[in-house]
Each structure stands twice: as structure tokens, then as C-alpha cells.
Write an enzyme that holds these catalytic residues in place. Structure first.
Site, mmCIF file in Angstrom:
data_model
loop_
_atom_site.group_PDB
_atom_site.id
_atom_site.type_symbol
_atom_site.label_atom_id
_atom_site.label_comp_id
_atom_site.label_asym_id
_atom_site.label_seq_id
_atom_site.Cartn_x
_atom_site.Cartn_y
_atom_site.Cartn_z
ATOM 1 N N ASN A 38 -4.489 1.611 13.185
ATOM 2 C CA ASN A 38 -3.740 2.172 12.043
ATOM 3 C C ASN A 38 -4.265 3.562 11.814
ATOM 4 O O ASN A 38 -5.468 3.789 11.930
ATOM 5 C CB ASN A 38 -4.023 1.422 10.737
ATOM 6 N N GLY A 39 -3.387 4.461 11.380
ATOM 7 C CA GLY A 39 -3.829 5.818 11.060
ATOM 8 C C GLY A 39 -3.138 6.830 11.957
ATOM 9 O O GLY A 39 -2.170 6.507 12.659
ATOM 10 N N CYS A 82 1.029 0.112 8.570
ATOM 11 C CA CYS A 82 0.468 -0.728 9.632
ATOM 12 C C CYS A 82 -0.605 -1.688 9.108
ATOM 13 O O CYS A 82 -1.339 -1.361 8.172
ATOM 14 C CB CYS A 82 -0.192 0.124 10.703
ATOM 15 N N ARG A 111 3.325 -4.905 3.515
ATOM 16 C CA ARG A 111 2.942 -3.493 3.598
ATOM 17 C C ARG A 111 4.030 -2.653 4.242
ATOM 18 O O ARG A 111 4.009 -1.428 4.119
ATOM 19 C CB ARG A 111 1.653 -3.359 4.436
ATOM 20 N N HIS A 126 22.038 22.860 -16.061
ATOM 21 C CA HIS A 126 21.527 24.033 -15.340
ATOM 22 C C HIS A 126 21.788 23.929 -13.841
ATOM 23 O O HIS A 126 21.130 24.590 -13.052
ATOM 24 C CB HIS A 126 20.037 24.224 -15.633
ATOM 25 N N LYS A 135 13.571 3.678 -8.229
ATOM 26 C CA LYS A 135 13.782 2.252 -7.946
ATOM 27 C C LYS A 135 15.129 2.035 -7.274
ATOM 28 O O LYS A 135 15.242 1.333 -6.282
ATOM 29 C CB LYS A 135 13.730 1.515 -9.281
ATOM 30 N N LYS A 175 4.422 -0.716 1.713
ATOM 31 C CA LYS A 175 3.801 -0.985 0.412
ATOM 32 C C LYS A 175 2.538 -0.157 0.239
ATOM 33 O O LYS A 175 2.300 0.413 -0.816
ATOM 34 C CB LYS A 175 3.479 -2.483 0.312
ATOM 35 N N GLU A 222 15.197 3.481 -3.628
ATOM 36 C CA GLU A 222 14.361 2.856 -2.603
ATOM 37 C C GLU A 222 14.851 1.478 -2.166
ATOM 38 O O GLU A 222 14.673 1.107 -1.020
ATOM 39 C CB GLU A 222 12.871 2.842 -2.975
ATOM 40 N N TRP A 248 4.065 0.461 11.590
ATOM 41 C CA TRP A 248 5.027 1.280 10.857
ATOM 42 C C TRP A 248 5.035 2.609 11.585
ATOM 43 O O TRP A 248 4.038 3.338 11.573
ATOM 44 C CB TRP A 248 4.560 1.432 9.405
ATOM 45 N N GLU A 289 11.694 7.117 -12.861
ATOM 46 C CA GLU A 289 11.324 5.837 -12.256
ATOM 47 C C GLU A 289 12.574 5.008 -11.950
ATOM 48 O O GLU A 289 12.660 4.365 -10.899
ATOM 49 C CB GLU A 289 10.366 5.095 -13.210
HETATM 50 O O1 M6R Z 1 -0.278 2.105 -4.220
HETATM 51 P P1 M6R Z 1 0.138 3.350 -4.932
HETATM 52 O O2 M6R Z 1 0.426 3.129 -6.367
HETATM 53 O O3 M6R Z 1 -0.797 4.499 -4.720
HETATM 54 O O4 M6R Z 1 1.508 3.759 -4.222
HETATM 55 C C1 M6R Z 1 2.164 4.949 -4.548
HETATM 56 C C2 M6R Z 1 3.603 4.899 -4.113
HETATM 57 O O5 M6R Z 1 3.689 4.775 -2.715
HETATM 58 C C3 M6R Z 1 4.363 3.744 -4.762
HETATM 59 O O6 M6R Z 1 4.266 3.790 -6.152
HETATM 60 C C4 M6R Z 1 5.847 3.790 -4.347
HETATM 61 O O7 M6R Z 1 6.453 4.903 -4.896
HETATM 62 C C5 M6R Z 1 6.530 2.491 -4.789
HETATM 63 N N1 M6R Z 1 6.988 1.773 -3.640
HETATM 64 C C6 M6R Z 1 7.702 2.704 -5.655
HETATM 65 O O8 M6R Z 1 8.293 1.501 -6.018
#
Ligand code: M6R
Length: 595
Positions: free
Chosen positions: A99-100, A2, A27, A495, A476, A590, A479, A73, A472
Site C-alpha cells: 500500500n502507498g 488498499c 476501505r 455572483h 453526501k 474509506k 459521493e 485501490w 456536507e
Molecule cells: O477519515 P477522515 O475523516 O480523515 O476522512 C476524510 C475524508 O476522506 C472523508 O470525510 C470523506 O470525505 C467521506 N467519505 C465523506 O463522506
């Protein structure tokens, strides 16, 4: 996650709010709304979907010069118009964005709002209805606002309008990011300075459990007890052009392309007057004084932390534990005698990481935040900050921040130890190699066409540092393309997970680590024998016939900087091929500002 904007001043406010909300789009959100303080009362416009959808329904010509806006959000209640913000009290007197998460909203509803008919499923509406109920017994809105907030448990960033007091914008903050700003003819509030750079670069940080009364030409900060607080503004050193994507179709592509420049900027920023790589002496001292480093992070930042562990152990001889922040708070391990906490967070706002920061600070332990955003909550609240110098990262999928995190971790570990490595030279070579890889986009598109066109899942495997990069790569891909993907240590597949390998299952294997290159190739044989469509991405010097792609050679400890690039590009092209919203993947935000 948010976002909030608010403005009180001389300009017509509708466009200021809409522009501000657009700057917060990155965000992540699923609905948006604004409220305008007009001489006929407060007008609310809200819509499910994008700011573009909201723009179609707002009164563009409204003369209003005070208003608040929100991108939502969804946490409580589905993403629809009814649940989107702003929310209004029963009589319409108070209008509020939040927000929150309000933890005790059901209890508040039971205790104070039995006779109020709720219009939404949100926790937020409880706050605004509560304020109205309390106002029936108290003439001052400020006192009512403070009183309501003492009853509320949870995290909040709030901006509120009171129809009977059109010259004040009420603001409050607790555990959710919020700043207030001072323009020449206005006062503003925003979740992020970027949203209000259009009117000012002068901002004041807010602390938890503070409220602010904004008027056109003044602002007053106070605690929930009403004690007045003086705090000087700072200049937000952000460049509006950093936020534009120029001719790029997506921020993610632009940000991937910026990665060589980011590494070079980091080399510059962390070079002393003799041209040697180093970090701030106080931070160096903090690392050296610790008997164990606890790295706390989430998502991509956690993956960077796993690599950081190797760097600190190998280059500096400091033992390291890496923890997922959302788990650490309630599952704290037995700590060493002199622990040092290193928070890795691109945004500096991740609520999961911040809750750990609050806990370990209360225990009196030293803290450092490695972040891209100076002045972010974790940066402000830690003892020290290590900056990433990656400029704003807008795409939800983190790319340049990850390579920046790995590079700064390498520099920090190197500065703490006495390695004979010429890290500066090796980082420059890595920057050039990243450039070469970014120039191989056509090849990555081809890999996607050959492997991911008709699949519902994919595996990434590696050993040693390659394992962390596999994690990673998988994150990627899932997501942004929504393909089910898993990253594995090569040796671990057999395993259990190898049961999932079928005819044509895509497996991407990284082979950049000399010691384990034969082993990972063995794992590839195991999956190929079971029908997998395997692609080996190896490194010059370790390549063998049949490898799908050979990465330019870099120093072995810096391979995570380059081996991640093809995986980022593969995810990007897979998402494009599937018609996904690359920069704003579904359900994601974000800045993850709720726990
Ligand atoms: O802002 P931050 O690095 O603390 O965010 C952590 C994760 O939310 C962030 O790295 C998320 O996994 C990414 N969107 C991945 O691409």
C-alpha cells in the site's frame, strides 16, 4: 484504500486471508489477491472486482498455513488483474503486496531494472523486482529487504514472502498504516486490527521505516539500519459485532440510525463525576494555552471543522482557522505565536492530514487529533487524542462520525469557555430530534421522488451554520448518487452560479438560523423565479407556509447535528433510486491513505 493482511501460523490460511480482506472491503478497492506459501512454491490468485470474485478462483483446500492478501485501490495503472497484487519478482522467488506510493519508482527502474521485463504498470512491482536484483549479491533476505527499502522513496506498507525462506513473513512500514499481531499459534500483519480480530486482539504498532520478521511463534522489529526494537503489544478493544450490518440492507442506513445513540454515548464519555461535560484537563490546558487554533481536515471532517470554528470562537473566544489538509502542507499561512493544531479525522489514517501532522510536529507545535479510531496513526502521533465514540464506521459516506465530530467539538469548545448554555441538556434534545428525523424516512423518500428522479444536478444553500451543512449535504449526494451537487452560501449564488438554474433544477435550502432566515428565503425566491424546484427545510419556530419539511427545534448552535440528517437520508434514497452501490461508491475509499 488498499488493504493488507498476512498470516503465518498453524491454521489453513486461505480463509483467514479471505475473511481478513472482507473486513477491509469498506476501505474501498477495485481488485484483490492472495499468495499462499506452499511446499510447491508460492501460489498467487488475483482478480479484478470484489472479494467474492477472488473467492471463486482461489484454492480453498490449499494446506498452506502462510500467506499474504491485498485489496487494491488503483493509483499506478488501471484496475485490472495484471496490476492487482500480489506482485512477483522475475524468477517468482519473492511475492509482495504493498500500500502507498513509491515516488522514485521510475528512477529505480532506470537505475536497477533495465534488464527486467515488467509485468504490470505499478510502482509496486518495482519494489519486488528490486529486491530480487539486490538478492543476487546478498545472501540474507533481511539485509536485502532493508537495503531495498533504503533506496525506495515514498509511502509503503509491505508484506512479502520469500519462496526460499517459507518460515518468515517480511513486513515493512513507512507513512502507510500497518500493524502486526500476536496470536496463540500465529503472527499476523494487517492494515487495520479489524481484519485480524478473527485470530487475535493483541497488536503491536509499527513506526515509520521499521521492518518486522514474522515467524509462527515470534516476531522481530528492527529499523532499516538493522537495530532491534522491543515494543509491547496492546489489546484492540473492538467488538466483531460492531462490524456486522445485521438486518440492515446497508451500513450507511445502520450508521445513520445509530446517530442518536452516538450522541448519548458522547455525552456519557465526556461527563465527569459531577455529571458535567468536560474534556481531559491536559487537553483543556493545551486549548487554553493557544492563541490560535488551526483545524486541519479533509472532506466531511473539514465540514465539521468549519462548524468547530464557530464553536471555539463563540463559546471559548479562541480564534480559529480551518484548512484543507492536502493544501496546508505546501501553503502554510503565517502562524500565530502560540498555535495549536487540531486534526479532525474519522479514520485517523488520512495521509493528507498526516503529512501536515509530521510537518508541524517537526516545527515543535502542539497537536491534538479528534478521531474515531484509538491507536490510529494520527492518534498515536499527536500529543493528545479526543475520541468520537462512534464505533466503527464502515460505509464510505461518513454520517455518524460527522455528528460525533460536531458534538465533540461543541463539548471541547464549551469546556474551554464559560458559557451559560446547558450543553448537556441541549445535546440530549438534539439526540431526540435526530431520532424523530430518522423516523421520517418515508417523507425523505418522497422528497427524493419529487426532486431528484430525473435530474443531473442539485444545489444546497444555506447561510451561517446552514452554509457548512449545505457543503456536507452536497458532498453526501455526489459521493453516493453521482448527481453533480454543489453547496453554497445563499448570498453567493447570484455572483455566478445562479446561471446554472434551469426549469426544475433541485435546490435544497436550509433555514435554521433565525438571524438569516429571511435572507435565505429571499435567495429561494431568486432561484424559484428562474424555474428551480426549491425545497425549504426550516426549523420549528422559523417555519413558514410552503416549507417542504420542518425540523424539530434544537438550540441554534446545535442545528448542524439535526439539519444534516434529512440531507443524509435524501442522498441515501437518491443513491438507492439510481441503483448505486451505497456503501462502496465508485472510485472512493474509506481510508484515504495516499496523498
Ligand atoms: O477519515 P477522515 O475523516 O480523515 O476522512 C476524510 C475524508 O476522506 C472523508 O470525510 C470523506 O470525505 C467521506 N467519505 C465523506 O463522506
Amino acid at each position: 484504500m488498499c488493504g493488507i493482511v498476512g498470516y503465518i501460523g498453524e491454521q489453513q490460511v486461505t480463509n483467514v486471508l479471505l475473511n481478513g480482506l472482507q473486513k477491509l472491503e469498506y476501505r474501498g478497492y477495485d481488485s484483490a489477491g492472495i499468495a499462499l506459501q506452499t511446499n510447491k512454491g508460492v501460489q498467487v490468485f488475483k482478480e479484478k472486482g470484489r472479494i467474492a470474485d477472488l473467492t471463486k478462483v482461489v484454492d480453498q483446500d490449499s494446506p498452506a498455513t502462510t500467506g499474504i492478501g491485498h485489496t487494491r485501490w488503483a493509483t499506478h495503472g488501471v484496475p485490472d488483474r495484471k496490476n492487482s497484487h500480489p506482485h512477483q519478482s522475475q524468477s517468482g522467488r519473492f511475492t509482495l503486496v504493498h500500500n502507498g506510493v513509491i515516488e522514485n519508482y521510475l528512477q529505480l527502474q532506470r537505475d536497477y531494472l533495465q534488464d527486467v521485463e515488467m509485468k504490470s504498470d505499478t510502482d509496486t512491482e518495482v519494489i519486488v523486482q528490486l529486491i530480487e536484483q539486490l538478492s543476487l549479491e546478498e545472501a540474507s533476505t533481511e539485509v536485502t529487504f532493508r537495503k531495498a527499502l533504503t533506496l525506495v522513496h515514498g509511502s509503503y506498507a509491505i508484506a512479502m514472502l520469500d519462496e526460499r525462506d517459507p518460515n518468515t513473513l517480511y513486513v515493512a512500514k513507512n507513512r502507510s498504516p500497518l500493524l502486526v499481531g500476536i496470536g496463540s499459534d500465529c503472527r499476523v500483519v494487517a492494515s487495520d486490527a479489524m481484519a485480524m480480530l478473527q485470530v487475535t486482539d493483541q497488536f503491536i504498532e509499527l513506526h515509520d521505516e521499521e521492518i518486522v520478521l514474522l515467524k509462527k511463534n515470534s516476531l522481530e522489529i528492527c529499523t532499516l539500519d538493522g537495530e532491534r526494537i522491543e515494543r509491547a503489544p496492546y489489546t484492540a478493544e473492538l467488538d466483531q459485532s460492531d462490524l456486522e450490518k445485521g438486518t440492515y440492507p446497508h451500513y450507511m442506513l445502520k450508521e445513520m440510525d445509530e446517530q442518536p445513540t452516538v450522541i448519548r454515548k458522547i455525552i456519557d464519555a465526556y461527563s465527569n463525576e459531577n455529571g458535567e461535560l468536560t474534556i481531559d484537563p491536559q487537553i483543556l490546558q493545551a486549548f487554553r494555552a493557544a492563541d490560535r487554533l488551526y483545524i486541519i481536515a479533509a472532506g466531511t471532517s473539514y465540514h465539521a471543522g468549519l462548524i468547530g470554528k464557530q464553536y471555539f470562537e463563540k463559546l471559548a473566544g479562541i480564534p480559529v482557522e480551518v484548512h484543507i489538509s492536502s493544501e496546508f502542507g505546501y501553503n502554510m499561512p503565517l502562524l500565530s505565536e502560540k498555535p495549536l493544531f487540531l486534526f479532525i479525522t474519522q479514520s485517523g489514517e488520512t495521509a493528507d492530514s498526516r503529512q501536515v501532522l509530521v510537518k508541524v510536529k517537526a516545527l515543535g507545535y502542539p497537536t491534538i487529533t479528534l478521531t474515531n479510531v484509538q491507536g490510529s496513526t494520527l492518534s498515536r502521533e499527536s500529543d493528545h487524542t479526543l475520541l468520537l465514540y462512534a464505533d466503527p464506521e464502515i460505509a464510505v459516506a461518513s454520517t455518524k462520525a460527522y455528528v460525533a465530530q460536531v458534538a465533540v467539538l461543541a463539548i471541547s469548545a464549551y469546556a474551554c469557555g464559560q458559557s451559560s448554555l446547558d450543553l448537556k441538556k441541549e445535546l440530549s434534545i438534539a439526540a431526540n430530534s435526530i431520532q424523530t428525523l430518522l423516523d421520517s424516512k418515508e417523507e425523505m423518500k418522497k422528497i427524493v421522488e419529487e426532486t431528484l428522479t430525473a435530474t443531473h444536478n442539485a444545489f444546497f444553500i444555506g447561510r451561517n451554520l446552514d452554509f457548512y451543512v449545505s457543503l456536507e449535504g452536497a458532498l453526501k449526494l455526489k459521493e453516493i448518487s453521482y448527481i453533480q451537487a454543489e453547496g453554497f452560501a445563499g448570498g453567493e449564488l447570484k455572483h455566478g452560479t445562479i446561471a446554472l438554474i434551469e426549469e426544475g433544477t433541485p435546490v435544497f435550502a436550509l433555514a435554521t438560523q433565525s438571524e438569516v432566515s429571511p435572507n435565505i428565503r429571499g435567495n429561494v425566491k431568486e432561484v424559484t423565479a428562474r424555474g428551480a424546484n426549491a425545497s425549504i427545510l426550516s426549523m420549528e419556530g422559523l417555519e413558514e407556509e410552503g416549507d417542504r419539511f420542518v425540523l424539530p427545534c434544537v438550540h441554534e448552535i446545535l442545528t448542524p447535528l439535526v439539519s444534516v440528517i434529512p440531507l443524509q437520508l435524501i442522498s441515501y434514497y437518491a443513491a438507492l433510486q439510481r441503483g448505486c452501490d451505497v456503501d462502496k461508491p465508485r472510485n472512493l475509499a474509506k481510508s484515504v491513505t495516499v496523498e
